[in-house]
Write a protein that holds these residues in place. Sequence first.
Motif, PDB file in Angstrom:
ATOM      1  N   GLY A  49     -39.250 -39.397   2.424  1.00  0.00           N
ATOM      2  CA  GLY A  49     -39.381 -38.313   1.461  1.00  0.00           C
ATOM      3  C   GLY A  49     -40.414 -37.268   1.819  1.00  0.00           C
ATOM      4  N   ILE A  50     -40.605 -37.032   3.127  1.00  0.00           N
ATOM      5  CA  ILE A  50     -41.595 -36.036   3.545  1.00  0.00           C
ATOM      6  C   ILE A  50     -40.952 -34.906   4.348  1.00  0.00           C
ATOM      7  CG2 ILE A  50     -43.641 -37.528   3.492  1.00  0.00           C
ATOM      8  CD1 ILE A  50     -43.276 -38.066   6.457  1.00  0.00           C
ATOM      9  N   GLU A  51     -39.614 -34.763   4.220  1.00  0.00           N
ATOM     10  CA  GLU A  51     -38.939 -33.708   4.989  1.00  0.00           C
ATOM     11  C   GLU A  51     -39.383 -32.310   4.563  1.00  0.00           C
ATOM     12  OE1 GLU A  51     -35.841 -34.895   1.790  1.00  0.00           O
ATOM     13  OE2 GLU A  51     -37.534 -35.767   2.871  1.00  0.00           O
ATOM     14  N   LYS A  52     -39.850 -32.152   3.298  1.00  0.00           N
ATOM     15  CA  LYS A  52     -40.263 -30.833   2.816  1.00  0.00           C
ATOM     16  C   LYS A  52     -41.624 -30.403   3.365  1.00  0.00           C
ATOM     17  CE  LYS A  52     -37.587 -30.983  -1.463  1.00  0.00           C
ATOM     18  NZ  LYS A  52     -37.629 -30.997  -2.951  1.00  0.00           N
ATOM     19  N   ILE A  53     -42.374 -31.345   3.941  1.00  0.00           N
ATOM     20  CA  ILE A  53     -43.699 -30.994   4.466  1.00  0.00           C
ATOM     21  C   ILE A  53     -43.739 -31.068   5.992  1.00  0.00           C
ATOM     22  CG2 ILE A  53     -44.895 -31.715   2.357  1.00  0.00           C
ATOM     23  CD1 ILE A  53     -45.750 -34.278   3.957  1.00  0.00           C
ATOM     24  N   MET A  54     -42.586 -31.185   6.651  1.00  0.00           N
ATOM     25  CA  MET A  54     -42.562 -31.357   8.113  1.00  0.00           C
ATOM     26  C   MET A  54     -43.269 -30.230   8.852  1.00  0.00           C
ATOM     27  SD  MET A  54     -38.854 -32.987   9.163  1.00  0.00           S
ATOM     28  CE  MET A  54     -37.942 -31.511   8.722  1.00  0.00           C
ATOM     29  N   GLU A  87     -53.147 -29.425   4.953  1.00  0.00           N
ATOM     30  CA  GLU A  87     -52.406 -28.783   3.865  1.00  0.00           C
ATOM     31  C   GLU A  87     -51.683 -29.785   2.956  1.00  0.00           C
ATOM     32  OE1 GLU A  87     -51.132 -24.616   6.041  1.00  0.00           O
ATOM     33  OE2 GLU A  87     -49.904 -26.401   6.443  1.00  0.00           O
ATOM     34  N   ILE A  88     -51.795 -31.079   3.241  1.00  0.00           N
ATOM     35  CA  ILE A  88     -51.063 -32.076   2.462  1.00  0.00           C
ATOM     36  C   ILE A  88     -52.031 -33.091   1.854  1.00  0.00           C
ATOM     37  CG2 ILE A  88     -48.949 -31.801   3.811  1.00  0.00           C
ATOM     38  CD1 ILE A  88     -49.656 -34.299   5.373  1.00  0.00           C
ATOM     39  N   SER A  89     -51.527 -33.861   0.890  1.00  0.00           N
ATOM     40  CA  SER A  89     -52.369 -34.834   0.179  1.00  0.00           C
ATOM     41  C   SER A  89     -52.653 -36.066   1.034  1.00  0.00           C
ATOM     42  CB  SER A  89     -51.676 -35.269  -1.112  1.00  0.00           C
ATOM     43  OG  SER A  89     -50.537 -36.077  -0.816  1.00  0.00           O
ATOM     44  N   GLY A  90     -53.611 -36.889   0.562  1.00  0.00           N
ATOM     45  CA  GLY A  90     -53.942 -38.115   1.282  1.00  0.00           C
ATOM     46  C   GLY A  90     -52.759 -39.061   1.381  1.00  0.00           C
ATOM     47  N   GLY A  91     -51.988 -39.189   0.297  1.00  0.00           N
ATOM     48  CA  GLY A  91     -50.816 -40.046   0.325  1.00  0.00           C
ATOM     49  C   GLY A  91     -49.768 -39.552   1.299  1.00  0.00           C
ATOM     50  N   GLU A  92     -49.582 -38.215   1.350  1.00  0.00           N
ATOM     51  CA  GLU A  92     -48.622 -37.626   2.293  1.00  0.00           C
ATOM     52  C   GLU A  92     -49.088 -37.815   3.732  1.00  0.00           C
ATOM     53  OE1 GLU A  92     -46.714 -34.018  -0.411  1.00  0.00           O
ATOM     54  OE2 GLU A  92     -48.643 -33.730   0.595  1.00  0.00           O
ATOM     55  N   ARG A  93     -50.388 -37.709   3.951  1.00  0.00           N
ATOM     56  CA  ARG A  93     -50.920 -37.927   5.300  1.00  0.00           C
ATOM     57  C   ARG A  93     -50.701 -39.377   5.740  1.00  0.00           C
ATOM     58  NH1 ARG A  93     -56.814 -35.296   4.818  1.00  0.00           N
ATOM     59  NH2 ARG A  93     -56.152 -34.918   2.681  1.00  0.00           N
ATOM     60  N   GLN A  94     -50.916 -40.309   4.807  1.00  0.00           N
ATOM     61  CA  GLN A  94     -50.747 -41.706   5.190  1.00  0.00           C
ATOM     62  C   GLN A  94     -49.269 -42.055   5.374  1.00  0.00           C
ATOM     63  OE1 GLN A  94     -52.403 -43.508   6.858  1.00  0.00           O
ATOM     64  NE2 GLN A  94     -53.796 -44.740   5.610  1.00  0.00           N
ATOM     65  N   ARG A  95     -48.382 -41.458   4.592  1.00  0.00           N
ATOM     66  CA  ARG A  95     -46.946 -41.673   4.814  1.00  0.00           C
ATOM     67  C   ARG A  95     -46.517 -41.077   6.161  1.00  0.00           C
ATOM     68  NH1 ARG A  95     -43.718 -39.598  -0.218  1.00  0.00           N
ATOM     69  NH2 ARG A  95     -45.675 -38.597  -0.775  1.00  0.00           N
ATOM     70  N   THR A  96     -47.132 -39.959   6.519  1.00  0.00           N
ATOM     71  CA  THR A  96     -46.891 -39.383   7.843  1.00  0.00           C
ATOM     72  C   THR A  96     -47.336 -40.352   8.937  1.00  0.00           C
ATOM     73  OG1 THR A  96     -47.166 -37.117   7.008  1.00  0.00           O
ATOM     74  CG2 THR A  96     -47.443 -37.449   9.383  1.00  0.00           C
ATOM     75  N   SER A 139     -51.569 -42.381  -4.633  1.00  0.00           N
ATOM     76  CA  SER A 139     -51.350 -42.286  -3.187  1.00  0.00           C
ATOM     77  C   SER A 139     -51.242 -43.664  -2.550  1.00  0.00           C
ATOM     78  CB  SER A 139     -52.492 -41.497  -2.531  1.00  0.00           C
ATOM     79  OG  SER A 139     -52.518 -40.167  -3.001  1.00  0.00           O
ATOM     80  N   CYS A 140     -52.030 -44.620  -3.062  1.00  0.00           N
ATOM     81  CA  CYS A 140     -51.976 -45.999  -2.572  1.00  0.00           C
ATOM     82  C   CYS A 140     -50.569 -46.561  -2.767  1.00  0.00           C
ATOM     83  CB  CYS A 140     -53.002 -46.854  -3.306  1.00  0.00           C
ATOM     84  SG  CYS A 140     -52.837 -48.629  -3.017  1.00  0.00           S
ATOM     85  N   LYS A 141     -50.013 -46.362  -3.957  1.00  0.00           N
ATOM     86  CA  LYS A 141     -48.664 -46.870  -4.246  1.00  0.00           C
ATOM     87  C   LYS A 141     -47.628 -46.204  -3.345  1.00  0.00           C
ATOM     88  CE  LYS A 141     -45.701 -49.291  -6.740  1.00  0.00           C
ATOM     89  NZ  LYS A 141     -44.414 -48.787  -6.327  1.00  0.00           N
ATOM     90  N   ALA A 142     -47.821 -44.904  -3.054  1.00  0.00           N
ATOM     91  CA  ALA A 142     -46.883 -44.194  -2.177  1.00  0.00           C
ATOM     92  C   ALA A 142     -46.885 -44.797  -0.776  1.00  0.00           C
ATOM     93  CB  ALA A 142     -47.246 -42.708  -2.123  1.00  0.00           C
ATOM     94  N   VAL A 143     -48.060 -45.183  -0.298  1.00  0.00           N
ATOM     95  CA  VAL A 143     -48.161 -45.785   1.033  1.00  0.00           C
ATOM     96  C   VAL A 143     -47.525 -47.172   1.063  1.00  0.00           C
ATOM     97  CG1 VAL A 143     -49.779 -46.666   2.768  1.00  0.00           C
ATOM     98  CG2 VAL A 143     -50.196 -44.456   1.677  1.00  0.00           C
ATOM     99  N   ILE A 144     -47.817 -47.980   0.044  1.00  0.00           N
ATOM    100  CA  ILE A 144     -47.222 -49.316  -0.032  1.00  0.00           C
ATOM    101  C   ILE A 144     -45.705 -49.211  -0.134  1.00  0.00           C
ATOM    102  CG2 ILE A 144     -47.050 -51.415  -1.403  1.00  0.00           C
ATOM    103  CD1 ILE A 144     -49.626 -51.133   0.272  1.00  0.00           C
TER     104      ILE A 144
END
Length: 246
Positions: free
Chosen positions: A125-130, A136-145, A171-176
């Motif tokens: 779910g990170i295609e919009k921030i590619m 420029e992105i959140s901590g959760g988005e960085r960790q998912r990256t 963000s923790c839940k997003a990474v898990i």
Amino acid sequence: MFQKSYVSGEQTYPVLRDVSLEVKKGEFVAVMGPSGSGKTTLLNCISCFIPHEQGEIRLADQDISGFKEKELAKVRNRQMGFVFQDFMLLDGLSVFENICLPQIIASRPVVQMEERARNICRLFGIEKIMGKYPAEISGGERQRTAVARALMNQPYVILADEPTGNLDSKSCKAVIDAFLQAKKEMGATIFMVTHDSFAASFCDRVIVLKDGKVYGELQRSGTRRAFMDELLDTIRTLGGDSDDNE
């Protein structure tokens, strides 16, 4: 049995003693323990970033602990994926370019590499921030990256060092969720060092260290909440708490 000590002057300080463990393909396993129990040292030994005195590190039925540095570099790039607490993304590269990096290093064909990167971005779910940059992105988005990047070469195992340590609960839940999705959709094997009982409660099982030894192993059998309470009780019994870190 696995052993690791540090030497200072004439003194030898054992850090890991008689450690023996196995992670099976497709498992999501965590290592917990009080501060100073040897969690991070164990992870660094498994990846052969630091040497150990005794025992084997077996990856896909191969003992990698005797490999020379050039061979180890190939193993880390092609057979291991890494997710760190501080993301380790390159600020000058976009999200898409960061995710492609392991295949760039492995000299993979560009078309194949870019197609795989796009598929992984869609999966997480990170295609919009590619096209964005890490700042420029959140901590959760960085960790998912970082999780997406770790999966690019389809490694045997992902080694995660406190991946939720600097993140808020959302963000923790997003990474898990990213780890769970990688396990479900891609059959990923994940070995995570954490002090976070919430994050560990999503795992299949948790190995508990104390004073450099395996104190016990907890298998999740009931609800996630009940498993988290069991983990919290175990850590309190050992004299640590859920905010301990190494």
